[in-house]
Design a protein around this motif. Sequence first.
Motif, mmCIF file in Angstrom:
data_model
loop_
_atom_site.group_PDB
_atom_site.id
_atom_site.type_symbol
_atom_site.label_atom_id
_atom_site.label_comp_id
_atom_site.label_asym_id
_atom_site.label_seq_id
_atom_site.Cartn_x
_atom_site.Cartn_y
_atom_site.Cartn_z
ATOM 1 N N GLY A 1 24.990 66.082 29.348
ATOM 2 C CA GLY A 1 25.524 67.486 28.937
ATOM 3 C C GLY A 1 24.512 68.239 28.366
ATOM 4 N N VAL A 2 25.111 69.532 28.088
ATOM 5 C CA VAL A 2 23.925 70.576 27.471
ATOM 6 C C VAL A 2 24.632 71.052 26.068
ATOM 7 C CG1 VAL A 2 23.127 72.771 27.617
ATOM 8 C CG2 VAL A 2 23.272 71.380 29.774
ATOM 9 N N PHE A 3 23.944 71.149 25.224
ATOM 10 C CA PHE A 3 24.120 71.877 23.832
ATOM 11 C C PHE A 3 24.287 73.354 24.068
ATOM 12 C CE2 PHE A 3 22.344 68.198 21.051
ATOM 13 C CZ PHE A 3 23.499 67.334 21.375
ATOM 14 N N LEU A 4 25.341 73.872 23.928
ATOM 15 C CA LEU A 4 25.546 75.511 24.110
ATOM 16 C C LEU A 4 25.791 76.179 22.964
ATOM 17 C CD1 LEU A 4 25.538 77.557 26.297
ATOM 18 C CD2 LEU A 4 27.916 77.000 26.772
ATOM 19 N N SER A 5 24.998 77.233 22.538
ATOM 20 C CA SER A 5 25.224 78.030 21.419
ATOM 21 C C SER A 5 25.606 79.146 21.797
ATOM 22 C CB SER A 5 23.912 77.944 20.750
ATOM 23 O OG SER A 5 22.930 79.017 21.326
ATOM 24 N N GLY A 6 25.398 79.865 23.098
ATOM 25 C CA GLY A 6 25.668 80.960 23.659
ATOM 26 C C GLY A 6 24.395 81.798 23.542
ATOM 27 N N GLY A 7 23.308 81.337 22.958
ATOM 28 C CA GLY A 7 21.990 82.057 22.781
ATOM 29 C C GLY A 7 21.392 82.193 24.149
ATOM 30 N N LEU A 8 20.441 82.856 24.225
ATOM 31 C CA LEU A 8 19.589 82.973 25.543
ATOM 32 C C LEU A 8 19.137 81.290 25.933
ATOM 33 C CD1 LEU A 8 18.096 84.569 27.610
ATOM 34 C CD2 LEU A 8 16.168 84.984 26.149
ATOM 35 N N ASP A 9 18.520 80.654 25.176
ATOM 36 C CA ASP A 9 17.825 79.495 25.415
ATOM 37 C C ASP A 9 18.880 78.445 26.112
ATOM 38 O OD1 ASP A 9 18.823 79.068 23.046
ATOM 39 O OD2 ASP A 9 17.269 78.408 22.164
ATOM 40 N N TYR B 1 22.763 67.510 13.983
ATOM 41 C CA TYR B 1 23.318 66.049 14.057
ATOM 42 C C TYR B 1 24.680 65.984 14.240
ATOM 43 C CZ TYR B 1 24.829 61.677 11.916
ATOM 44 O OH TYR B 1 25.524 60.523 11.267
ATOM 45 N N LEU B 2 25.517 66.904 13.712
ATOM 46 C CA LEU B 2 26.971 66.942 13.783
ATOM 47 C C LEU B 2 27.291 67.053 15.330
ATOM 48 C CD1 LEU B 2 28.212 68.741 10.838
ATOM 49 C CD2 LEU B 2 28.523 66.425 11.120
ATOM 50 N N LEU B 3 26.659 68.225 15.881
ATOM 51 C CA LEU B 3 26.952 68.299 17.630
ATOM 52 C C LEU B 3 26.625 67.255 18.417
ATOM 53 C CD1 LEU B 3 27.546 70.426 19.607
ATOM 54 C CD2 LEU B 3 25.114 71.093 19.470
ATOM 55 N N SER B 4 25.488 66.461 17.947
ATOM 56 C CA SER B 4 24.875 65.011 18.761
ATOM 57 C C SER B 4 26.238 64.002 18.586
ATOM 58 C CB SER B 4 24.002 64.637 18.101
ATOM 59 O OG SER B 4 22.747 65.527 18.219
ATOM 60 N N CYS B 5 26.728 63.693 17.116
ATOM 61 C CA CYS B 5 27.890 62.976 17.065
ATOM 62 C C CYS B 5 29.064 63.444 17.888
ATOM 63 C CB CYS B 5 28.246 62.985 15.515
ATOM 64 S SG CYS B 5 26.950 62.269 14.461
ATOM 65 N N ALA C 1 22.104 64.760 26.114
ATOM 66 C CA ALA C 1 22.330 66.273 26.157
ATOM 67 C C ALA C 1 21.096 67.049 25.872
ATOM 68 C CB ALA C 1 23.438 66.454 24.857
ATOM 69 N N LEU C 2 21.084 67.932 26.800
ATOM 70 C CA LEU C 2 19.944 68.877 26.787
ATOM 71 C C LEU C 2 20.142 69.947 25.847
ATOM 72 C CD1 LEU C 2 19.281 69.086 30.682
ATOM 73 C CD2 LEU C 2 18.328 67.432 29.075
#
Length: 169
Positions: free
Chosen positions: A39-47, A126-130, A139-140
């Motif tokens: 999966g992908v961690f998505l903040s909505g920022g550019l990166d 950490y919380l996002l990873s859990c 997750a990328l």
Amino acid sequence: WKPPVRQPISLSFDEARGRLDGLFEKSVVAQLIADVPVGVFLSGGLDSSLVAYYAQRGRQKPIHTFSLGFEDSSYDESPHARQVADVLGTQHHEHIVNDAEIRDALGAVVQKLDEPIADPAILPNYLLSCFARKHVKVALGGDGGDELFAGYQTFTAEKLLHWYELIPK
């Protein structure tokens, strides 16, 4: 060790953009090769949006994206992440974190760190990873993209610092 010195390459803007596009896609796609769901961690920022874009690009099945929201709207980037996920067509997962979860995560994070770290983002990461672990094993993330593409507001502030320093004390 010294990094190799390379001669500057003369490229037009369009050539440079095409080259960056190809290299970025190649890099992300290489990280998606796995025996487990990614999966992908998505903040909505550019990166993170760029990583999610290249991960989803050309795929029939939606990738899983993950974001945290916060009860305090001044810290909450989840609407941006949701918007990016909608545009890209990912299978988006979102969790709203409260203050108690962050406070409780501190003890768990401190036990896992092997050295002090001054980045408070370690707690939401950490919380996002859990949270993501319930759906994927890998997750990328997009760490480093904002630094490369000057995405933080602090970079804009640094440009203005010169003018501020001209003000008499």
